[in-house]
Scaffold this active site. Structure first.
Site, PDB file in Angstrom:
ATOM      1  N   HIS A  29      45.162  45.639  48.833  1.00  0.00           N
ATOM      2  CA  HIS A  29      46.382  46.161  48.210  1.00  0.00           C
ATOM      3  C   HIS A  29      46.395  47.691  48.249  1.00  0.00           C
ATOM      4  O   HIS A  29      46.219  48.341  47.228  1.00  0.00           O
ATOM      5  CB  HIS A  29      46.451  45.639  46.772  1.00  0.00           C
ATOM      6  CG  HIS A  29      47.688  46.000  46.019  1.00  0.00           C
ATOM      7  ND1 HIS A  29      48.887  46.339  46.622  1.00  0.00           N
ATOM      8  CD2 HIS A  29      47.920  46.082  44.683  1.00  0.00           C
ATOM      9  CE1 HIS A  29      49.794  46.603  45.688  1.00  0.00           C
ATOM     10  NE2 HIS A  29      49.234  46.471  44.512  1.00  0.00           N
ATOM     11  N   CYS A  54      53.919  49.643  42.857  1.00  0.00           N
ATOM     12  CA  CYS A  54      53.399  48.742  43.900  1.00  0.00           C
ATOM     13  C   CYS A  54      54.506  48.212  44.800  1.00  0.00           C
ATOM     14  O   CYS A  54      54.229  47.573  45.818  1.00  0.00           O
ATOM     15  CB  CYS A  54      52.632  47.596  43.261  1.00  0.00           C
ATOM     16  SG  CYS A  54      51.361  48.190  42.144  1.00  0.00           S
TER      17      CYS A  54
END
Lengths: 387, 89
Positions: free
Chosen positions: A334, A85
């Protein structure tokens, strides 16, 4: 090393975008950043692309080369970087290094992900590539599960309850309502949050960021050039990357990510400022409890006080330490590889004074991008050019 | 857990397994209700972070409901590479 500034940013909306391919998303953001900077794209001397799961989810790698080809940048080194991420933040760091070292005068960082077409189980499995699958992954742990058990540990140590964590969700979802790029802005009550489905106890659906498609891009050059030819430029005072334990077995505490603590300490040192001078923070709230842990790790408040600050509204826009005025990952979305650069996009708008959820007179901002179970982290500190 | 590939001090790969007590204390646990593909048919199940009496944290499954932090557990079996714990009274 030369000083580096941001002169162009671009972003697609974050959300479900079934009408555009992963390449199209990346190119849309890149073109927007190039136009924002108003430079001739042939000046770009290096391209870094942050992406995490295009392999398993869209069966496509070499994205950096595909984007360079569309932009007609023949011969320019085009590199994909991956740090789960934190891939977007890492792409930016490499672009900054390319300019700082003199390797080139203009560098482009692009981050992209496309996930919304996949099933929940496929997405969960693809994201689980960010775990050590010989240990944590082998137990059936998922990322919601990882943050669920961290919340249980944080609750046992500091008394972090549903009401504290719901305050984070309410704030970020409300901030997202003001951000036209956000996927899931909402006006939620504590009851709405407490009534949503359990995902990994005590985490519920509204505690989890949505699955998103999207891209963001950032163009950097030398500060000298930015100052003379690019009004609205933003200085990169620090762009630090660290690593941390890739599995729970390496943790020192169940309530902290050492990679964040180290990155924040180094970044503030390099920028020569303290957290008190920060006007806002965009941090990695992949799950609601993550915002509380991250804010303590970044040193925004004393350790063990993150949940109280959230409940007391001290992290809202206009209060002591505005956190995630963009809506954060919880509301903005996200798209994994794009997230770190999306945070930079939001911060640049804040520092130019034109954000849809503007923090008044913002001069300094911090972004925090965290990968995996804390295996990779970037912290950047940005400042308004004319501060 | 998992075994290291090389020694953290001298980088030698000539490492031997060492037996440690299979007991520890739960630091945090969760009931996973949305499992990944490989365990799609198995959920919901409980995964816990356990402070082993040997020192490091161990991640493992726990039989039954999610035990509160502080619960003492013991290792009862392995499911593939996953340690399985049971709460001890």
């Amino acid at each position: 090393m030369r000083e580096v500034s941001i002169v162009g940013v671009g972003s697609t909306p974050f959300g479900k975008m079934s009408d555009r391919s992963i390449q199209q998303l990346a190119i849309e953001a890149a073109v927007a950043a190039i136009r924002d900077a108003g430079i001739d794209r042939h000046e770009i001397g290096a391209l870094y692309l942050g992406n995490f799961v295009a392999g398993p989810l869209v069966n496509q790698e070499i994205l950096a080369g595909l984007v360079a080809d569309e932009l007609q940048l023949p011969g320019v080194p085009a590199t994909k970087v991956e740090g789960a991420c934190a891939s977007g933040g890492i792409a930016l760091r490499h672009a900054c290094l390319a300019v700082a070292t003199g390797e080139c005068d203009v560098a482009l960082a692009v981050g992209v992900e496309k996930m919304s077409h996949a099933s929940n189980a496929q997405t969960t499995s693809a994201l689980n590539c960010a775990m050590d699958n010989r240990s944590d992954g082998a137990t059936g742990l998922t990322f919601p599960g990882f943050f669920g058990l961290m919340w249980a540990a944080h609750a046992a140590r500091y008394g972090t309850g549903r009401e504290h964590v719901s305050a984070v969700v309410r704030k970020n979802k409300a901030n997202g309502l003001r951000n036209p790029l956000a996927q899931q802005g909402a006006s939620l009550s504590d009851d709405d949050i407490a009534a949503s489905a359990l995902i990994a106890d005590p985490l519920r659906l509204h505690d989890c960021c949505p699955v998103s498609d999207g891209a963001a891009a950032v163009l950097v050059t030398t500060r000298d050039r930015a100052r003379t030819s690019h009004p609205g430029y933003v200085d990169m005072l620090a762009c630090v990357q660290t690593s941390g334990p890739p599995r729970i077995a390496g943790f020192e505490s169940p309530c902290s990510f050492p990679a964040t603590v180290r990155a924040a300490t180094l970044a503030l040192q390099r920028a020569g400022i303290s957290t008190r001078e920060l006007d806002f923070v965009e941090l990695h709230d992949c799950f609601s409890i993550a915002e509380i842990i991250d804010s303590e790790d970044l040193g925004l408040m004393p350790r063990g006080q993150g949940h109280r600050w959230a409940l007391e509204g001290r992290t809202c826009v206009g209060a002591d330490m505005p956190i995630n005025p963009s809506g954060g990952l919880l509301a903005k979305g996200h798209p994994v590889g794009a997230t770190g650069l999306g945070q930079i996009y939001e911060s640049v708008l804040q520092l130019r004074g034109c954000h849809p959820n503007q923090v008044r007179d913002a001069r300094f901002g911090l972004t925090h991008n965290l990968g995996g179970t804390g295996v990779a982290c970037t912290v950047s500190i940005l400042a308004r050019g004319d501060r | 857990m998992p075994p290291r590939d090389v020694c953290g001090v001298c980088l030698s790969n000539r490492l031997a397994p060492e037996a440690v007590p299979g007991t520890g204390t739960v630091v945090g646990a969760t009931m996973i209700r949305r499992p990944p593909l490989a365990l799609r048919e198995r959920g919901p199940y409980v995964v816990a972070m356990v402070r082993s009496d040997a020192g490091p944290f161990i991640t493992g499954r726990v039989e039954g409901d999610a035990p509160p932090p502080g619960t003492r557990v013991e290792l009862t079996a392995y499911d593939g590479d996953a340690p399985v714990f049971r709460a001890v009274m």
